[in-house]
Enzyme design. Structure first.
Site, short mmCIF file in Angstrom:
data_model
loop_
_atom_site.label_atom_id
_atom_site.label_comp_id
_atom_site.label_asym_id
_atom_site.label_seq_id
_atom_site.Cartn_x
_atom_site.Cartn_y
_atom_site.Cartn_z
N GLU A 1 -0.40 -40.46 25.05
CA GLU A 1 -0.20 -41.10 23.75
C GLU A 1 -0.14 -42.61 23.96
O GLU A 1 -1.13 -43.28 23.88
CB GLU A 1 1.09 -40.56 23.10
CG GLU A 1 1.13 -40.77 21.60
CD GLU A 1 2.16 -39.86 20.94
OE1 GLU A 1 2.54 -40.16 19.81
OE2 GLU A 1 2.58 -38.86 21.56
N GLU B 1 13.39 -39.96 23.26
CA GLU B 1 12.75 -39.77 21.96
C GLU B 1 13.57 -38.85 21.06
O GLU B 1 13.67 -39.07 19.85
CB GLU B 1 11.36 -39.17 22.16
CG GLU B 1 10.59 -38.91 20.88
CD GLU B 1 9.19 -38.41 21.14
OE1 GLU B 1 8.34 -38.54 20.25
OE2 GLU B 1 8.94 -37.89 22.26
#
Length: 935
Positions: free
Chosen positions: A460, A733
């Site tokens: 990502e 996260e």
């Protein structure tokens, strides 16, 4: 009295090369003095050219931050030195030391380089080498190299790299904006034959972007590079050398493969000695293939990416499978440098991961990212290798294929990120809180690599707009990131124009998401320019981004229509709410329509304020009126007459309070409910990306300091300190990226280096330590410390635009001592609990006030004690949970998860679904505690 002016800083300049990217760079300077309350009355700025001739321009008043360029426009490659002196009541200071600069931009029509690549690449992103030999005549006075790429590159002249930058030119929306590097290479050339050599790989340009097994290249399948060299001679003659079809190229290079997600495969046996020097036989190479022309590149305005720190191996481990694993003690972003000797053809493999799971590398969170480097030895003695065209997010590295006995001193981790100046620090009496702050710093370092990314390790590493919208205030305190973020905002606007006003989920928009507006993500267009103005005094970024701010807000107002509410459609909502299931991080307690319409108000209000700043009173009045309609619509739709919000969740209340949707008594009522929810939830965090930056601010703004403190210092999951207790060295996260048993969260999406949830650090700086801007750029500082229960001291320091600012407090008994430092040419408004706000000038100041304790009566815990009374008594609450853990930790965890700590329920009621035998055992564990309370 002593007054000293620092060398002036030129806007977005390269501190190492002295490059400036604009013909009219703004100037900033600081003054240090031992005189309290010092103010600049005027300044003089001196510009001197290489010939020694110069001019001096006077600047009246106290302006010293981002002062407009007072001279004629700079010309391309113009060199000079600027100095500043200032005047106060006592007269003029001495001149500052000089700041040397070079104008790094190209003149109109000067870019002539063609993009070149391999004529017959064999696979996607095929790396290649390119070279050209050229003559340099006697009398060379200066040589300037300009280059960019659709991919990543490094350039060298006569065997020496032109700089220490990594993965140039970085990642921008290639179809709209390219960046060129500008390098003085005079010292690398000599009269006669010379050679320029380029190593090129695909980088972000050829990377496969996308999810659900459908990733693919977005920009192109093969890299190309473009560069040009200007030779200037003492006789006034010049010569341009540019890339074109006459350059020689080969795909036979030691870089067998390289990619951002892949890693790098490097075969030292394929090195061609001398290929980067004059006289090399390149007859086996071919002529370059011309690539498609790119957009006209512009000079870099953001910091360069380079190695900024080295870390040695902290511990050598052996995994259960017998693998050699290195622990560097810190989750970082960068690469490994190894020194190794062995037989030709032997390969050392370096695999990277952020965590271990069951003693082995935890690579599942990497998804399809290989994150592996392979180095094949040439067999030429001690060889040194570090990957050139990739980077990794890791704390642990697994090494296989190491020839001979392994020496941990032969491996070093090199930390890589955009080389920004550190400006912010925080310290307190709480060790875990201090580590949390360091985790936030490391998370920012790892994710500020050419653009603000969401994560640095998996497949990502994109510029997610929501993440930086949340984290921008924290980032702006920790590092001088104005140029970095202002450059990225240019890309936001480029992508936005292509999408008809919508802001993409990620910028650059490789997901092609700009036509799907999402609250909190797209609102970066209005929020981030506001933050840069507030923190750096940068009105220029508001002016540049105003069309972007307006386009986004107009788009949302069109979606809202006559109801003035943004409803329906795709939303991320309060992303990764701790109650959201691993497979659905958008499923939050707060309704996404509430979030979306709150941000509709936020953006409309910020746009109105921006218009006022820029002197556009018509727009200011227009959008102010619309913002009020949105605010009233939000209150009418989502609040009840009793002062509840229809999504009775922490994020909903925090949005209403912090965005100014609720005012006066209503804000106070909502604040009380927010405090009740915090207590009900056991002072565990209950917010996702949207609510996390706001919840503690909303609590302290409405007078609920103790609940905010309890939430900040909570160590149970979910909480900020839970990850610290689990050994985290960066912010995660998810609140539970690592589960209490040490296993990795089963969700498809989890990262151990993700700065968004670390946005609480901004509240720690502004509210806990009490250091905040009261006017843009800290021209006026706000000193308003909040001594938190559970802390004995806290302090923040910020290297602001006007100089060093410090604020902090220390508690001794009931007396709190506050100390603050205000830099010269600025003032501070001071807010203490025992007196009305007042202003002070520059200098160091000390105040004291009394803050008697608020301890509640120490009473025993009985079955009739309410759950609210238990949790409000921190000692009693801790003892009850400890009693559960001693009786049955599994049932204790269940008790924690399901108990609602409210006033209307007793401990007996909470035990109603607990076996009487277990309940009796728990109460039995409390006998000694109760006896001490009754004594």
């Amino acid at each position: 009295m002593s007054t000293v002016v620092t060398p002036p800083r030129l806007e977005h300049g390269d501190s190492q090369a002295g490059n400036v990217a604009s013909a009219r760079p703004r100037l900033s300077w600081r003054t240090t003095t031992d005189q309290d309350g010092w103010h600049q009355l005027a300044a003089e700025i001196s510009l001197t050219g290489p010939d020694g001739h110069g001019q001096v321009v006077a600047v009246d008043g106290d302006a010293s931050v981002l002062v407009d360029w007072p001279f004629e426009d700079l010309n391309p490659r113009q060199r000079g030195e600027v100095r500043v002196r200032v005047r106060d009541d006592a007269g003029w200071s001495d001149w500052s030391a000089a700041t040397s600069f070079t104008a790094a931009f190209l003149g109109e029509g000067e870019w002539a380089a063609e993009f070149i690549g391999l004529p017959e690449p064999q696979h996607q992103g095929h790396p290649f080498l390119a070279r050209l030999e050229f003559e340099v005549r006697d009398g060379l006075s200066r040589a300037t190299w300009y280059a960019t790429a659709h991919g990543t590159y490094q350039a060298s002249f006569n065997g020496t790299d032109v700089d220490d930058q990594i993965l140039k030119p970085g990642w921008t929306p290639y179809e709209f904006r390219l960046v060129h590097e500008t390098t003085d290479v005079t010292s690398l050339l000599s009269p006669g034959k010379n050679a320029v050599a380029l190593s090129v790989t695909g980088g972000w340009y050829t990377e496969n972007f996308g999810f659900q097994g459908h990733a693919g290249p977005v920009y192109g399948e093969q890299p190309t590079v473009a560069g040009q060299l200007l030779l200037e001679y003492a006789d006034g003659s010049t010569e341009w050398l540019v890339t074109g079809g006459h350059w020689r190229v080969t795909g036979e290079s030691p870089w067998v493969a390289a990619g951002i997600y892949l890693g790098e495969d490097y075969d030292a046996r394929l090195e061609q000695p001398g290929w980067d020097r004059a006289g090399f036989d390149d007859s086996g190479w071919g002529d370059a293939q011309l690539g498609s022309a790119g957009v006209l590149p512009g000079a870099r305005t953001s910091p360069e990416v380079r190695v900024t720190q080295l870390l040695e191996v902290a511990e050598v481990l052996t995994s259960p499978s017998g693998k050699l694993v290195l622990d560097f003690g810190q989750n970082l972003v960068g690469r490994l440098r190894i020194r190794v000797s062995g037989e030709a053809g032997s390969t050392v493999t370096l695999r990277h991961a952020e965590v271990l799971e069951n003693g082995e590398l935890g690579v599942r969170p990497l998804r399809s990212a290989r994150a592996t480097d392979n180095f094949t030895l040439a067999g030429s003695g001690t060889e040194e290798y570090a990957p050139t065209f990739t980077f990794h997010g890791f704390r642990f590295a697994e090494i296989t294929g190491w020839p001979g006995e392994f020496d941990p001193g032969a491996v070093t981790a090199e930390v890589i990120h955009s080389d920004m100046r550190r400006t912010g620090w925080f310290d307190s009496s709480h060790e875990l809180l201090n580590r949390l702050h360091e985790n936030v710093v490391w998370g920012m370092r790892g994710n500020f690599l050419y653009l603000p990314t969401d994560c640095p390790q998996r497949d990502e590493r994109m510029g997610w707009t929501g993440d930086i919208q949340i984290f921008g205030p924290t980032a702006s305190f920790l590092y001088d990131c104005d140029g970095f973020l202002a450059s990225w905002l240019e890309d936001v606007w480029h992508e936005q124009q292509a999408a008809g006003g919508g802001v993409a989920f990620v910028v650059p928009d490789v997901l092609r998401s700009g036509d799907v507006p999402a609250a909190a993500w797209g609102d970066v267009a209005t929020v981030l320019p506001t933050v840069l103005h507030e923190r750096f005094g940068d009105l220029g970024v508001v002016e540049r981004q105003y069309p972007s701010m307006k386009a986004w807000t107009d788009l949302l107002l069109g979606l809202a229509g006559d109801r003035y509410l943004w409803e329906g459609g795709f939303q991320f909502g309060d992303w990764v709410d701790p109650d959201s299931p691993p497979e659905n991080p958008a499923k939050a307690k707060t309704d996404p329509d509430i979030v979306a319409s709150a941000f509709l108000y936020r953006s409309t209000d910020l746009l109105s304020r921006a218009a006022e700043l820029l002197g556009d009173h018509e727009d200011a009045d227009h959008y102010s009126a619309l913002a009020e309609k949105v605010r009233q619509a939000w209150l009418a739709e989502y609040t009840t007459p009793a002062g509840r919000i229809v999504s009775d969740a922490q994020t909903a209340y925090a949005l209403a309070i912090e965005f100014g949707i609720a005012e006066g008594e209503l804000a106070a009522v909502l604040g009380r409910r927010l405090a009740e929810l915090a207590r009900r939830d056991g002072y565990r965090i209950s917010t996702g990306f949207v609510g996390t930056p706001l919840v503690n601010d909303a609590l302290t703004r409405t007078g609920h300091v103790e609940p905010a403190a309890r939430m900040l210092l909570q160590t149970e999951c979910p909480s900020w300190l839970y990850s610290v207790g689990m050994g985290a060295t960066t912010v995660w996260e998810r609140w539970d990226s690592l589960l209490p048993d040490g296993s990795i969260n089963p969700g498809e999406m989890t990262s151990f280096n993700h700065y968004a949830l670390g946005s609480v650090a901004d509240w720690m700086h502004r509210v806990v330590a009490g250091l905040a801007p009261a006017e843009p750029g800290y021209k006026k500082v706000r000193i308003a410390p909040t001594p938190l229960p559970g802390l004995h001291h806290a302090r923040a320091r910020h290297e602001g635009p006007y100089g060093t600012i410090e604020a902090g407090w220390r508690r001794e008994g009931s007396t709190v001592t506050v100390e603050a430092t205000v830099p010269p040419n600025s003032t501070a408004v001071v807010e203490l609990p025992d007196r009305a706000p007042f202003e002070v000038g520059s200098g160091t100041h000390i105040w004291q006030f009394e803050a008697p304790g608020t301890d509640s009566p120490a009473t025993p815990i009985t079955l009739l004690t309410t759950l609210a009374d238990i949790i409000d008594d921190a000692e009693a609450h801790a003892e009850l949970l400890a009693a559960w853990d001693r009786v049955d930790p599994v049932l204790g965890a269940d008790f924690r998860a399901r108990t609602r700590w409210i006033q209307s329920q007793t401990l007996s009621a909470a035990f109603s679904i607990v076996s009487p035998v277990v309940a009796d055992k728990v109460m039995g564990q409390l006998e000694d505690f109760n006896a001490s309370r009754e004594a």
